[in-house]
Structures are given as C-alpha cells and as structure tokens.
Design an enzyme around this catalytic site. Sequence first.
Site, PDB file in Angstrom:
ATOM      1  N   SER A  17      23.321  49.340  -8.557  1.00  8.92           N
ATOM      2  CA  SER A  17      22.238  49.884  -7.739  1.00  8.92           C
ATOM      3  C   SER A  17      22.697  50.337  -6.352  1.00  8.92           C
ATOM      4  CB  SER A  17      21.117  48.853  -7.614  1.00  8.92           C
ATOM      5  OG  SER A  17      20.446  48.697  -8.844  1.00  8.92           O
ATOM      6  N   LYS A  48      12.491  37.811 -10.945  1.00 11.57           N
ATOM      7  CA  LYS A  48      11.371  38.743 -11.049  1.00 11.57           C
ATOM      8  C   LYS A  48      10.001  38.060 -11.068  1.00 11.57           C
ATOM      9  CE  LYS A  48      13.992  42.493 -13.141  1.00 11.57           C
ATOM     10  NZ  LYS A  48      14.041  43.524 -14.198  1.00 11.57           N
ATOM     11  N   ASN A  61       9.898  43.874  -9.902  1.00 10.33           N
ATOM     12  CA  ASN A  61      11.309  44.207  -9.688  1.00 10.33           C
ATOM     13  C   ASN A  61      11.512  45.000  -8.405  1.00 10.33           C
ATOM     14  OD1 ASN A  61      10.304  46.794 -10.526  1.00 10.33           O
ATOM     15  ND2 ASN A  61      12.411  47.359 -11.072  1.00 10.33           N
ATOM     16  N   ASP A  92      10.093  48.691 -13.650  1.00  8.51           N
ATOM     17  CA  ASP A  92      10.772  48.564 -14.944  1.00  8.51           C
ATOM     18  C   ASP A  92       9.977  49.264 -16.037  1.00  8.51           C
ATOM     19  OD1 ASP A  92      12.957  47.078 -14.084  1.00  8.51           O
ATOM     20  OD2 ASP A  92      11.988  45.157 -14.458  1.00  8.51           O
ATOM     21  N   PRO A 141      12.445  29.469 -28.521  1.00  6.57           N
ATOM     22  CA  PRO A 141      11.211  30.012 -29.096  1.00  6.57           C
ATOM     23  C   PRO A 141       9.964  29.767 -28.254  1.00  6.57           C
ATOM     24  CG  PRO A 141      12.540  28.972 -30.795  1.00  6.57           C
ATOM     25  CD  PRO A 141      13.191  28.648 -29.488  1.00  6.57           C
TER      26      PRO A 141
END
Length: 288
Positions: free
Chosen positions: A17, A66, A87, A102, A154
Amino acid sequence: MTTLVGVLGWPVAHSRSPAMHNAAFAALGLDWRYELLPVQPEGFDAFVRALPARGFAGANVTIPHKLRALAIADRASEVARATGAANTLSFTAAGIEAENTDVQGFLTALRERAPAAPKGMSALVLGAGGAARGVAYALLEAGAASVSVWNRHPERARALVQELSRLAGPTPFRAVEAGEIPRVDPLVNATAVGMPTQSSEAGPSGEAESFKELPLSADVWGDRQIVVDLVYRHDGTPLVRFARSRGAVCIDGFDVLVHQGAASFRLWTGLEAPLGAMRSGTEDRETH
C-alpha cells in the site's frame, strides 16, 4: 506541511500500500505520504487516537484490526456497520470515521475479469475475519445464488453467518466444514494462507504446508472456475498458481488492493485516484 496516511496492521511489513499510494500522490503532485504503521492489537486504540496529532488524515486497516477499527470509530458508514468491519479510517473534525472499501474493491476487481459475477452464482468464502465479512456482504448484496463460509475454526464461520444472516434474505447463507463444501464458483480466499512469511519465502515446502490448510479437494473445482485470492505476492500465491494450472479465471490480491485503495484515496483526498500509477506502484518490487 506534508499530510500523512498509512496502513495499520500486525504484521504489516509485506504491504504494498505505501508504494501504491505514494505513486498516486506523486502522479497528482500532492504533498502527501503513506507510511507503514505496525501496531499490536493491545496497543491499537491508543495508537490510532494519537495519529491525528501526528499529522495523519487517515489510515487503512489490515489484519488483525478491522473489527477493532469499527469499534473505535465515532461514526461509521452503512457498509462498515453492516459488515461489522472497517478497513479505512478518516480523521476529521467530527472524530474518527470508519468505512469499508473492501466491498467496493472486491466487486470492482471481480467484475473486471468476470463481468456477470457473482449474480446467480454459488460462492465460497474461505475465512471469517474482517476481510471475509466484506466479501460475504458483497456477494450477498450483488445477487449470489448462495454463499458458504468456511474457517479452520468452525465456530468462527458460524458466528460470521449468524451475524450477517439478516442481510441474506432468501439467499442460502451457511457455514460449512471441510467435508461439506459443494462445487462453487466463485471461490474467494480471505484467509492469510499464502501471505509472505519467512518460512514460505524460504521455499516450496513452506508454501505447500500452508496451502494444505485450505479445504480444496478435487470435488470443489469446476471448469473455468473463478478464483479470488485477497492475498498478494508477485510470484503468485500457492492458490493462484494452482488455480491457473487448472485453467481458472484468477483475480489476485493486487487487483483488489488497487480498487479498494482507490476508494480510500478518494475518501481522503476528494480526488479521483490515478489507477495506472497505483498499479505501477504495486509492481515496484523494491518498495513495501
């Protein structure tokens, strides 16, 4: 006086970035500079609150911050609130403002290579963090026929589905475990698997071990599969290299990075982002 922005993350040294945004600032003749902002989770709040006094107009946010970035904000966009993650932060007179670019970056990059996607398609999201939230939201809002979410833990996939289930309406939206994954298209990697690390840079064995963490049996793959990997590497992530060998249409993390970065650029500067300069910046291998 130079205006500062940067990227908050841990780790963050791999980020392209700064090169991307600094190329954009140079192209438009702006006295702005984009910096790496490494910060551990326990120090995130205090670090962010100190940035405006240091001359920062805003910051991008990456793994693992985030969700916390949204929590710290004084104001948040509808998309950031809906996804539960941010973000992009902007520091204004009103305080800290949160956005999630995003979503826009993912959809724009996806449609560059697959214009009809994801409408009417059955999608799989690998991961359950902030990036996965943005992708799941984007897929549901853009008309995917169904969305499945997998995470190696999970319970995290189930939590994401429960938290975003209000957005799904009649669209089938569920958490799946490795043995339950149907054939899907597109397939989106929103995990950190493939991210450059000391071990993976050392050689193929490290890459193979991380790649095996993804539940990608032969049954998952179809002809001309669409694969999106949010991780970016100039030599290609293991997932992208494997998918290309099977004839998949691949959208890599650089494509998504440029478009989400362009959206952040517009928020901070009020100007249209020079996409060509930003793409060139991501290709500069000598900068981070």
